[in-house]
Design an enzyme around this catalytic site. Sequence first.
Site, PDB file in Angstrom:
ATOM      1  N   CYS A  44     -14.741  10.098 -18.065  1.00 21.86           N
ATOM      2  CA  CYS A  44     -15.580  10.829 -19.014  1.00 21.86           C
ATOM      3  C   CYS A  44     -15.698   9.985 -20.283  1.00 21.86           C
ATOM      4  O   CYS A  44     -15.487   8.770 -20.239  1.00 21.86           O
ATOM      5  CB  CYS A  44     -15.050  12.241 -19.273  1.00 21.86           C
ATOM      6  SG  CYS A  44     -13.426  12.324 -20.063  1.00 21.86           S
ATOM      7  N   ASN A  99     -11.733  10.775 -22.421  1.00 22.37           N
ATOM      8  CA  ASN A  99     -10.524  10.863 -21.582  1.00 22.37           C
ATOM      9  C   ASN A  99      -9.476  11.806 -22.177  1.00 22.37           C
ATOM     10  O   ASN A  99      -8.270  11.591 -22.033  1.00 22.37           O
ATOM     11  CB  ASN A  99      -9.904   9.482 -21.311  1.00 22.37           C
ATOM     12  CG  ASN A  99      -8.871   9.464 -20.185  1.00 22.37           C
ATOM     13  OD1 ASN A  99      -7.919   8.685 -20.219  1.00 22.37           O
ATOM     14  ND2 ASN A  99      -9.016  10.303 -19.189  1.00 22.37           N
ATOM     15  N   CYS A 151     -10.623  15.531 -22.382  1.00 22.48           N
ATOM     16  CA  CYS A 151     -11.018  16.880 -21.941  1.00 22.48           C
ATOM     17  C   CYS A 151     -11.299  16.943 -20.437  1.00 22.48           C
ATOM     18  O   CYS A 151     -10.507  17.499 -19.673  1.00 22.48           O
ATOM     19  CB  CYS A 151     -12.258  17.363 -22.701  1.00 22.48           C
ATOM     20  SG  CYS A 151     -12.020  17.506 -24.483  1.00 22.48           S
ATOM     21  N   ARG A 152     -12.435  16.394 -19.989  1.00 24.36           N
ATOM     22  CA  ARG A 152     -12.886  16.603 -18.608  1.00 24.36           C
ATOM     23  C   ARG A 152     -12.145  15.759 -17.580  1.00 24.36           C
ATOM     24  O   ARG A 152     -11.655  16.274 -16.570  1.00 24.36           O
ATOM     25  CB  ARG A 152     -14.398  16.331 -18.498  1.00 24.36           C
ATOM     26  CG  ARG A 152     -15.244  17.346 -19.237  1.00 24.36           C
ATOM     27  CD  ARG A 152     -16.673  16.867 -19.402  1.00 24.36           C
ATOM     28  NE  ARG A 152     -16.750  15.678 -20.248  1.00 24.36           N
ATOM     29  CZ  ARG A 152     -17.852  14.988 -20.486  1.00 24.36           C
ATOM     30  NH1 ARG A 152     -18.983  15.356 -19.919  1.00 24.36           N
ATOM     31  NH2 ARG A 152     -17.817  13.930 -21.292  1.00 24.36           N
ATOM     32  N   SER A 153     -12.103  14.426 -17.777  1.00 21.05           N
ATOM     33  CA  SER A 153     -11.511  13.600 -16.719  1.00 21.05           C
ATOM     34  C   SER A 153     -10.003  13.809 -16.565  1.00 21.05           C
ATOM     35  O   SER A 153      -9.509  13.797 -15.424  1.00 21.05           O
ATOM     36  CB  SER A 153     -11.874  12.114 -16.879  1.00 21.05           C
ATOM     37  OG  SER A 153     -11.383  11.557 -18.062  1.00 21.05           O
ATOM     38  N   ASP A 202     -19.715  19.001 -21.697  1.00 21.08           N
ATOM     39  CA  ASP A 202     -18.550  18.490 -22.434  1.00 21.08           C
ATOM     40  C   ASP A 202     -17.929  19.599 -23.290  1.00 21.08           C
ATOM     41  O   ASP A 202     -18.532  20.032 -24.268  1.00 21.08           O
ATOM     42  CB  ASP A 202     -18.988  17.318 -23.321  1.00 21.08           C
ATOM     43  CG  ASP A 202     -17.791  16.533 -23.830  1.00 21.08           C
ATOM     44  OD1 ASP A 202     -16.670  17.098 -23.852  1.00 21.08           O
ATOM     45  OD2 ASP A 202     -17.968  15.357 -24.186  1.00 21.08           O
TER      46      ASP A 202
END
Length: 159
Positions: free
Chosen positions: A8, A11, A13-15, A124
């Site tokens: 993401c 690095n 939040c999402r990934s 996001d």
Amino acid sequence: MIHVLFVCLGNICRSPMAEAVLRHKVKEKGLHQLIQVDSAGTGDWHVGKPPHEGTRNLLDSYRISYANMAARQFESADFSQFNYIICMDDSNAANVRNVPGGEEAELIKLMDLLPDETLREVPDPYYTGNFEEVYRLVDAGCDALLERIEKEHSLVELR
Ligand code: 4NP
């Protein structure tokens, strides 16, 4: 050994959520000696930091471990070390393409694993605040990815 990298922007939040969720599933299936999971961001602002509080709270609520996770930046060497590079949105994929060696790399968008979803990018939560939405997509995307890996690699290789 199959190597999976989620990518993401930051690095945090999402990934890292996807990394923790997939590792949890891999462990539950007893595939942890065979499938290795990591994550990276295309930006360097948060290098060395643990996941965002929103991601940590979400993972806590599902009792999924994020122990020892720290943000790192995506690098050229990742192209040769990972079998599956999974981007969270179009701009992540464009950023990865711009890293030396990325022009020809095979990239997967997480939402391409979920063709029935209307959303085509993982929103996001750093901006939306909606970590549950990310979890719903990442959880389904990880199931779809595991199915794909099991199809693309022989059982002998995986077991
Ligand atoms: P992520 O979210 O890409 O899902 O980790 C973000 C985290 C930090 C920033 C942007 C997005 N940032 O601009 O610092």
